[in-house]
Design a protein around this motif. Structure first.
Motif, PDB file in Angstrom:
ATOM      1  N   SER A   1      -6.210  -5.024  -5.450  1.00 51.01           N
ATOM      2  CA  SER A   1      -4.846  -4.947  -5.516  1.00 51.01           C
ATOM      3  C   SER A   1      -3.957  -4.538  -6.397  1.00 51.01           C
ATOM      4  CB  SER A   1      -4.995  -6.531  -5.395  1.00 51.01           C
ATOM      5  OG  SER A   1      -5.206  -6.799  -7.043  1.00 51.01           O
ATOM      6  N   GLU A   2      -3.941  -4.200  -7.719  1.00 48.05           N
ATOM      7  CA  GLU A   2      -3.428  -3.759  -8.701  1.00 48.05           C
ATOM      8  C   GLU A   2      -3.057  -2.638  -8.792  1.00 48.05           C
ATOM      9  OE1 GLU A   2      -3.227  -6.231 -12.250  1.00 48.05           O
ATOM     10  OE2 GLU A   2      -3.851  -8.699 -10.865  1.00 48.05           O
ATOM     11  N   ALA A   3      -4.669  -2.192  -8.770  1.00 47.56           N
ATOM     12  CA  ALA A   3      -4.523  -1.009  -9.551  1.00 47.56           C
ATOM     13  C   ALA A   3      -4.847   0.303  -7.834  1.00 47.56           C
ATOM     14  CB  ALA A   3      -5.713  -0.505 -10.040  1.00 47.56           C
ATOM     15  N   VAL A   4      -5.048   0.493  -6.952  1.00 41.94           N
ATOM     16  CA  VAL A   4      -5.235   0.890  -5.719  1.00 41.94           C
ATOM     17  C   VAL A   4      -4.655   0.937  -4.905  1.00 41.94           C
ATOM     18  CG1 VAL A   4      -7.283   2.117  -4.212  1.00 41.94           C
ATOM     19  CG2 VAL A   4      -7.729   1.275  -6.596  1.00 41.94           C
ATOM     20  N   THR A   5      -4.651   1.908  -3.824  1.00 40.19           N
ATOM     21  CA  THR A   5      -3.564   2.115  -2.489  1.00 40.19           C
ATOM     22  C   THR A   5      -4.114   3.182  -2.184  1.00 40.19           C
ATOM     23  OG1 THR A   5      -1.920   3.807  -3.183  1.00 40.19           O
ATOM     24  CG2 THR A   5      -0.998   1.490  -3.832  1.00 40.19           C
ATOM     25  N   LYS A   6      -4.097   2.275  -0.588  1.00 40.18           N
ATOM     26  CA  LYS A   6      -4.827   3.202   0.292  1.00 40.18           C
ATOM     27  C   LYS A   6      -3.984   3.528   1.859  1.00 40.18           C
ATOM     28  CE  LYS A   6      -8.129   0.427   1.191  1.00 40.18           C
ATOM     29  NZ  LYS A   6      -9.672  -0.320   1.157  1.00 40.18           N
ATOM     30  N   LYS A   7      -4.067   4.845   2.515  1.00 36.83           N
ATOM     31  CA  LYS A   7      -3.537   5.065   3.608  1.00 36.83           C
ATOM     32  C   LYS A   7      -4.459   5.597   4.148  1.00 36.83           C
ATOM     33  CE  LYS A   7       0.756   7.449   5.130  1.00 36.83           C
ATOM     34  NZ  LYS A   7       1.458   8.403   5.707  1.00 36.83           N
ATOM     35  N   GLU A   8      -4.485   4.706   5.239  1.00 34.98           N
ATOM     36  CA  GLU A   8      -5.710   5.648   6.237  1.00 34.98           C
ATOM     37  C   GLU A   8      -5.493   6.388   7.170  1.00 34.98           C
ATOM     38  OE1 GLU A   8      -9.165   1.255   6.480  1.00 34.98           O
ATOM     39  OE2 GLU A   8      -6.973   1.852   8.029  1.00 34.98           O
ATOM     40  N   THR A   9      -6.271   6.827   7.888  1.00 33.84           N
ATOM     41  CA  THR A   9      -6.024   8.138   8.956  1.00 33.84           C
ATOM     42  C   THR A   9      -6.591   7.585  10.112  1.00 33.84           C
ATOM     43  OG1 THR A   9      -4.961   9.843   7.047  1.00 33.84           O
ATOM     44  CG2 THR A   9      -6.241  10.874   9.745  1.00 33.84           C
TER      45      THR A   9
END
Length: 121
Positions: free
Chosen positions: A111-119
């Motif tokens: 929740s605080e250190a990872v961002t994701k963007k799916e294709t």
């Protein structure tokens, strides 16, 4: 991160046997289906990990009662299903302490250190 090698290194520390009765590992892997898009097929995920934040969270959780070491490494970049995304090791005295710490640390990292963007396909 190679779990076997990392745990072997931890075991070389003379304090290991005084402080550790359990080691738990988490290996987060890119899924082929999306959690946020109702199971749609995922062809790739762009992941950004703030490793400094991950390290700070590990240092924080390493102060919890019964916890000897927290180590985590998050991968960044474009990944495909099956790729390793996040590794966590928590070593401590008793399962109650180690299980709870791994669970809380994992949730905080995600929740605080990872961002994701799916294709999606």
């Amino acid at each position: 991160m190679d779990f076997s090698k990392t745990i072997a290194e931890l075991k070389k520390d003379p304090e290991f046997t005084k402080n550790v009765g359990m080691v738990l590992c988490h290996n987060g892997i890119v899924r082929a289906t999306s959690r946020v898009s109702n199971g749609a097929v995922v062809t790739g995920v762009e992941i950004t990990t703030d490793q400094d934040k991950v390290d700070a969270l590990c240092a924080e959780y390493q102060q919890k009662p019964g916890i000897w070491r927290c180590i985590a490494k998050g991968n960044s970049g474009m990944m495909k299903p099956g790729d390793d995304a996040l590794f966590i090791i928590v070593a401590g005295d008793f399962r109650e302490n180690v299980k709870a710490t791994l669970s809380e640390l994992l949730d905080r990292i995600k929740s605080e250190a990872v961002t994701k963007k799916e294709t999606l396909a």
